[in-house]
Enzyme design. Structure first.
Site, PDB file in Angstrom:
ATOM      1  N   GLY A   1       0.833  -1.211   0.000  1.00 48.10           N
ATOM      2  CA  GLY A   1       0.000   0.000   0.000  1.00 48.10           C
ATOM      3  C   GLY A   1       0.857   1.246   0.000  1.00 48.10           C
ATOM      4  CG  ASN A   2      -0.241   4.707  -1.480  1.00 47.26           C
ATOM      5  OD1 ASN A   2      -0.967   5.495  -0.888  1.00 47.26           O
ATOM      6  ND2 ASN A   2      -0.611   4.092  -2.603  1.00 47.26           N
ATOM      7  CG  HIS A   3       2.847   6.387   4.099  1.00 42.84           C
ATOM      8  ND1 HIS A   3       2.574   5.638   5.220  1.00 42.84           N
ATOM      9  CD2 HIS A   3       4.140   6.149   3.780  1.00 42.84           C
ATOM     10  CE1 HIS A   3       3.666   4.979   5.571  1.00 42.84           C
ATOM     11  NE2 HIS A   3       4.634   5.258   4.712  1.00 42.84           N
ATOM     12  CB  SER A   4      -2.799   7.973  -0.220  1.00 44.99           C
ATOM     13  OG  SER A   4      -3.995   8.688  -0.401  1.00 44.99           O
TER      14      SER A   4
END
Ligand code: CTP
Length: 407
Positions: free
Chosen positions: A215-218
């Site tokens: 995933g990512n930090h958005s």
């Protein structure tokens, strides 16, 4: 940012308070308007100060209250009535006395409030308050009709017990009703009323096994702020949201939660053809694990390699399908050569506008409550904005969208 669901968010309301016992209701009115996210400035007629103190209204509105043309005669400071009128999206006079009403109808201009009224370019609404006999006199009714004919919105007085002890029509409309009427005014005149929008927000999670993902930090904050702002401007919004705990409550937003880029793509495909405006703010994963392991993988001592395959670029796909009359807006998160990379993405993905944020700017990017953006449109117009809250950035983006819609 998500608590302001009213179309009054960021609207500039100039409240005129005149000398009626109903002036006490102005305090509730200011409170409700501020709660809806509006900016409020108050002008009082000099006699209104006998009914409610400027301090009360200044405290509630978080702005100085004006009642005179001059603030400090010795220093030569004067209150610019033209600037106040130009600042406002609406002038609301509540309560309105018979005296101020007659001046409005007759062109009187003996105080600051009247000078502002005479120079207003935008909408004026009034909420009269007076005793029942005064309200029914021929002159009062004629004056109210004169205002109506000139486009002033008259919020009729309500019926009930009056300060005199009598019963009848004359009490000022309740603040809740006035706020609702202002909301209706702005909704009816909302620039995106009748438009359909598609907005994506948040990250995507690409599963590795039954418990792990890439995933990512958005956080979803930026995209959800855009969805809220489009809705406040009257658009019906389909929000396709990756995993995000940020709530959105506006009644014009229909939210679909998705997990993966594949699910986001499928949802976008469903709604894109109908959307007049599409804003792709999601941080879509560019790759996903080639194979999904349906159980929890056990650890071992050997290095582990996960094969990744590229996800479809949803924005690019939408750009290829875009029909005339559809607006497509993308985001670009860059770390270097920001402007040229963003321009290239705008072209490659057939966008009408790209919103660039650089991770090199402190306060910009994922998870923050603020963002600092540069917008580049298809005609290569470039506008740089200051660091602001994501809600305020959304206001800038939607203002630009409104302009592009009109072209
Ligand atoms: N985007 C998309 N689908 C993807 C990847 C990105 O729709 N698979 C969209 C994003 O929502 C954003 C825009 O494309 O509006 C740009 O995303 P960004 O990550 O900045 O750029 P990429 O095109 O992925 O290129 P790169 O990662 O190489 O910078």
């Amino acid at each position: 940012m998500a608590e302001f669901t009213s179309i009054l968010f960021k609207k500039r309301i100039l409240l005129g308070v005149t000398a009626s016992i109903a002036a006490y209701k102005a305090a509730f009115l200011v409170r409700l308007l501020k709660k809806a996210g509006a900016e409020v400035k108050v002008i009082m007629t000099p006699d209104a100060e006998s009914f409610i103190t400027p301090l009360t209204l200044a405290t509630l509105s978080e702005e100085p209250v004006h009642s005179d043309f001059t603030e400090d005669q010795h220093q030569g400071t004067w209150v610019n009535h033209v600037a106040l009128g130009l600042w406002a999206d609406v002038l609301l006079i509540a309560p309105l006395t018979a005296n101020t009403l007659s001046k409005m109808a007759g062109g009187g201009c003996d105080n600051l409030l009247m000078a502002v009224f005479q120079s207003m370019r935008k909408h004026t609404a009034v909420a009269p308050a007076m005793d029942l006999d005064m309200y029914q006199t021929a002159t009062t009714q004629e004056n109210l009709n004169k205002l109506r004919e000139r486009g002033v919105q008259v919020i009729d007085a309500e019926t009930g017990s009056l300060a005199s002890g009598l019963e009848g029509q004359g009490r000022m409309a309740e603040p809740e009703r006035i706020v609702k009427i202002l909301e209706e005014h702005f909704s009816a005149n909302a620039p995106l009323s009748g438009k359909k929008a598609l907005v994506t927000a948040g990250p995507t999670y690409e599963p590795i096994d039954a418990v792990r993902f890439i995933g990512n930090h958005s956080s979803g904050k930026m995209g959800i702020a855009v969805a809220e702002e489009l809705a406040r401007n009257g658009a019906f919004v389909h929000l396709i949201c990756g995993p995000s705990s940020v709530p959105c409550t506006h009644p014009l937003i229909k939210r679909t939660d998705v997990m993966t880029a594949g699910e986001m793509k499928a949802a976008c495909e469903k709604y894109f053809a109908d959307a007049h405006i599409t804003v792709m703010a999601a941080a879509v994963a560019d790759y996903r694990p080639k194979d999904f392991v349906p159980h929890k993988m056990k650890k071992g001592n050997a290095p582990l390699a996960i094969n990744l395959v590229p996800n479809d670029d949803i924005l690019r796909m939408l750009g290829e399908r875009k029909a005339s009359g559809q607006l497509l807006i993308g985001f670009a998160l860059e770390t270097d050569n920001e402007t040229s990379n963003a321009r290239e993405k705008l072209k490659k993905k057939n966008l009408d506008l790209i919103v660039l944020n650089s991770l090199r700017d402190p306060g910009a990017g994922f998870s923050q409550d603020t963002n600092k953006v540069t917008m580049i449109d298809r005609n290569n117009n470039l506008a740089k904005f200051e660091l602001k809250s994501k809600a305020d950035v959304a206001v800038d983006i939607v203002e630009k969208i409104v302009i592009l819609c009109a072209q």
